[in-house]
Design an enzyme around this catalytic site. Structure first.
Site, mmCIF file in Angstrom:
data_model
loop_
_atom_site.group_PDB
_atom_site.id
_atom_site.type_symbol
_atom_site.label_atom_id
_atom_site.label_comp_id
_atom_site.label_asym_id
_atom_site.label_seq_id
_atom_site.Cartn_x
_atom_site.Cartn_y
_atom_site.Cartn_z
ATOM 1 C CB CYS A 62 -0.907 -0.008 1.236
ATOM 2 S SG CYS A 62 -2.026 1.408 1.278
ATOM 3 C CB CYS A 66 -1.291 3.931 8.147
ATOM 4 S SG CYS A 66 -2.323 4.508 6.784
ATOM 5 C CB CYS A 69 -0.755 -0.128 8.314
ATOM 6 S SG CYS A 69 -1.548 -1.377 7.267
ATOM 7 C CB CYS A 106 -15.362 -7.128 6.880
ATOM 8 S SG CYS A 106 -16.660 -7.008 8.095
ATOM 9 C CB CYS A 137 -18.495 -4.851 5.844
ATOM 10 S SG CYS A 137 -17.482 -3.477 6.433
ATOM 11 C CB CYS A 197 -18.074 0.110 9.608
ATOM 12 S SG CYS A 197 -16.948 -0.732 10.734
ATOM 13 N NE ARG A 269 -16.867 -5.567 14.081
ATOM 14 C CZ ARG A 269 -17.168 -4.819 13.029
ATOM 15 N NH1 ARG A 269 -16.291 -3.988 12.552
ATOM 16 N NH2 ARG A 269 -18.340 -4.921 12.443
HETATM 17 N N1 SAM Z 1 -6.581 0.700 3.183
HETATM 18 C C1 SAM Z 1 -7.854 0.941 3.691
HETATM 19 C C2 SAM Z 1 -7.883 2.039 4.743
HETATM 20 O O1 SAM Z 1 -6.876 2.297 5.373
HETATM 21 O O2 SAM Z 1 -8.955 2.617 4.950
HETATM 22 C C3 SAM Z 1 -8.533 -0.293 4.270
HETATM 23 C C4 SAM Z 1 -7.716 -1.316 5.021
HETATM 24 S S1 SAM Z 1 -6.965 -0.753 6.534
HETATM 25 C C5 SAM Z 1 -5.926 -2.109 6.960
HETATM 26 C C6 SAM Z 1 -8.330 -0.786 7.688
HETATM 27 C C7 SAM Z 1 -8.072 -0.387 9.106
HETATM 28 O O3 SAM Z 1 -7.350 -1.397 9.790
HETATM 29 C C8 SAM Z 1 -7.245 0.845 9.365
HETATM 30 O O4 SAM Z 1 -7.971 2.028 9.207
HETATM 31 C C9 SAM Z 1 -6.849 0.670 10.818
HETATM 32 O O5 SAM Z 1 -7.820 1.260 11.652
HETATM 33 C C10 SAM Z 1 -6.874 -0.846 10.996
HETATM 34 N N2 SAM Z 1 -5.514 -1.357 11.271
HETATM 35 C C11 SAM Z 1 -4.515 -1.516 10.384
HETATM 36 N N3 SAM Z 1 -3.394 -1.969 10.984
HETATM 37 C C12 SAM Z 1 -3.692 -2.118 12.292
HETATM 38 C C13 SAM Z 1 -2.949 -2.541 13.422
HETATM 39 N N4 SAM Z 1 -1.672 -2.886 13.326
HETATM 40 N N5 SAM Z 1 -3.568 -2.568 14.622
HETATM 41 C C14 SAM Z 1 -4.875 -2.205 14.727
HETATM 42 N N6 SAM Z 1 -5.621 -1.796 13.686
HETATM 43 C C15 SAM Z 1 -5.044 -1.736 12.484
HETATM 44 FE FE1 SF4 Z 2 -2.753 1.241 3.425
HETATM 45 FE FE2 SF4 Z 2 -2.643 0.070 5.788
HETATM 46 FE FE3 SF4 Z 2 -2.962 2.688 5.640
HETATM 47 FE FE4 SF4 Z 2 -4.995 1.039 4.864
HETATM 48 S S1 SF4 Z 2 -4.158 1.270 6.920
HETATM 49 S S2 SF4 Z 2 -4.221 2.879 3.821
HETATM 50 S S3 SF4 Z 2 -3.779 -0.665 4.052
HETATM 51 S S4 SF4 Z 2 -1.147 1.530 4.964
#
Ligand code: SAM
Ligand code: SF4
Ligand code: DTB
Length: 343
Positions: A62, A66, A69, A106, A137, A197, A269
């Site tokens: 990606c 973030c 992530c 989801c 979802c 959500c 949740r």
């Molecule tokens: N890329 C899209 C986005 O960011 O909206 C969808 C997938 S992203 C993985 C969805 C959510 O997963 C993120 O907004 C975050 O809240 C959660 N998430 C990702 N990594 C995480 C982690 N290490 N611990 C807890 N929540 C996490």
């Molecule tokens: Fe990409 Fe992870 Fe951020 Fe979603 S949370 S936008 S998958 S880096």
């Protein structure tokens, strides 16, 4: 005594002040949990928990940054990237999830925002999962207003798009998009008529006031998200947040309780992070008003408790899986969870 603090109102409010939310967080633990549980009982059956299963339809690589992530291309987390899955494979996973008792499926994709061709495939996944009788979802990044309509037209019930933290702390966690970008997508989803959500992550090194501001922002949206995922950070080696001081579990419970009070009609949740939590912490979360979980051994890329463990925990607590909004055949979600135990 804290009689001056509004506990709940018949109509959900959208004008919570910082001080009011801070006062809730500042209550003695027993007072807070008692209030949250009262609100919970007024709006929900106290021994039912909604069960969703996650599927990573496109993993890794990606472009976003973030800091929490494992799927960001910028961090070396050892994650193998995968292309968008074939529709048939996703539908097969949904069938398995349904057989195991999940009522919502989801689909998550590691996109900043989907391209037109990718969205077409995702819409087909939605159509076919919906045809199984499951709630659908998706969480595939930022959407345009048109893309939100396209997803709705294919039968998408919920769109997950998290605010993650307070507006003030957001820039410490993500630099490749803004809080306003998130709010814009949420508005498109809402205007298209889908359920929202939207929640956040606790344990990212934020201050107490950031949790207050996250929940205040969610509660003061024009309409409360129908589903509010509260994630505890899953610390993944290679991500910048790996090694962050662990969260006091009671602060996590307080966050659930305040979310329940502020958004009385929403499902809250108990989301990522359950593998690292004791059964007792999860039990307190249910008492504080959490009434939805992810069920299945995997979240998107990290571990979730195994199904036997969750089934036993539900049995020990007398909790049942919440029935599907449109029932599948003549078995309940709880029947299917139980039948899966013997298979
Ligand atoms: N890329 C899209 C986005 O960011 O909206 C969808 C997938 S992203 C993985 C969805 C959510 O997963 C993120 O907004 C975050 O809240 C959660 N998430 C990702 N990594 C995480 C982690 N290490 N611990 C807890 N929540 C996490
Ligand atoms: Fe990409 Fe992870 Fe951020 Fe979603 S949370 S936008 S998958 S880096
Ligand atoms: C949400 O709030 N949490 C889920 C879901 N929405 C998409 C994702 C949690 C991801 C945890 C880290 C991982 O497994 O990659």
């Amino acid at each position: 005594m804290n009689q001056d603090i509004p506990v709940h109102t018949a109509t959900p409010r959208h004008n919570w002040s910082l001080e009011e939310v801070q006062a809730l967080f500042g209550l003695p633990f027993n007072d807070l949990l008692f209030k949250a549980h009262q609100v919970h009982r007024q709006h929900f059956s106290p021994n039912q928990v909604q069960v969703s299963t996650l599927c990573s339809i496109k993993t890794g690589a990606c472009p976003e940054d973030c800091a929490y992530c494992p799927q960001s291309v910028r961090f070396d987390t050892g994650l193998e990237r995968e292309a968008l899955l074939a529709v048939e494979e996703v539908v097969e996973q949904a069938r398995t999830a349904r057989a195991r008792g999940a009522t919502r499926f989801c689909m998550g994709a590691a996109y900043r925002s989907p391209k037109a061709k990718q969205l077409e495939v995702i819409c087909e996944m939605v159509r076919q999962v919906k045809a199984l009788g499951m709630e659908t979802c998706a969480t595939v990044g930022m959407l345009s207003a048109e893309q939100a309509v396209q997803l709705r037209d294919s039968g998408l019930d919920y769109y997950n798009h998290n605010l993650d933290t307070s507006p003030e702390y957001y820039g410490e966690i993500i630099t490749t998009r803004t809080y306003q970008d998130r709010l814009d997508t949420l508005e498109y989803v809402r205007s298209a008529g889908m359920k929202v959500c939207c929640g956040g992550i606790i344990g990212m090194g934020e201050e107490a006031v950031d949790r207050v501001r996250l929940l205040q922002t969610l509660a003061n949206l024009p309409a409360h998200p129908e589903s509010v995922p509260i994630n505890q950070l899953v610390q993944v080696p290679g991500t910048p947040l790996f090694g962050t001081d662990p969260l006091d579990p009671l602060d996590f419970i307080r966050t659930i309780a305040v979310a329940r009070i502020l958004m009385p009609c929403s499902h809250v949740r108990l989301s990522a992070g359950r593998t690292e939590m004791s059964d007792e912490t999860q039990t307190l979360a249910f008492f504080a008003g959490a009434n939805s979980i992810f069920y299945g051994e995997r979240l998107l890329t990290t571990d979730n408790p195994d199904q036997d463990h969750d089934r036993r925990l539900f049995a020990r607590l007398g909790i049942e899986a919440e029935p599907a909004t449109s029932p599948v055949g003549n078995t309940t979600a709880t029947d299917r969870m139980a039948a899966d135990a013997g298979s």
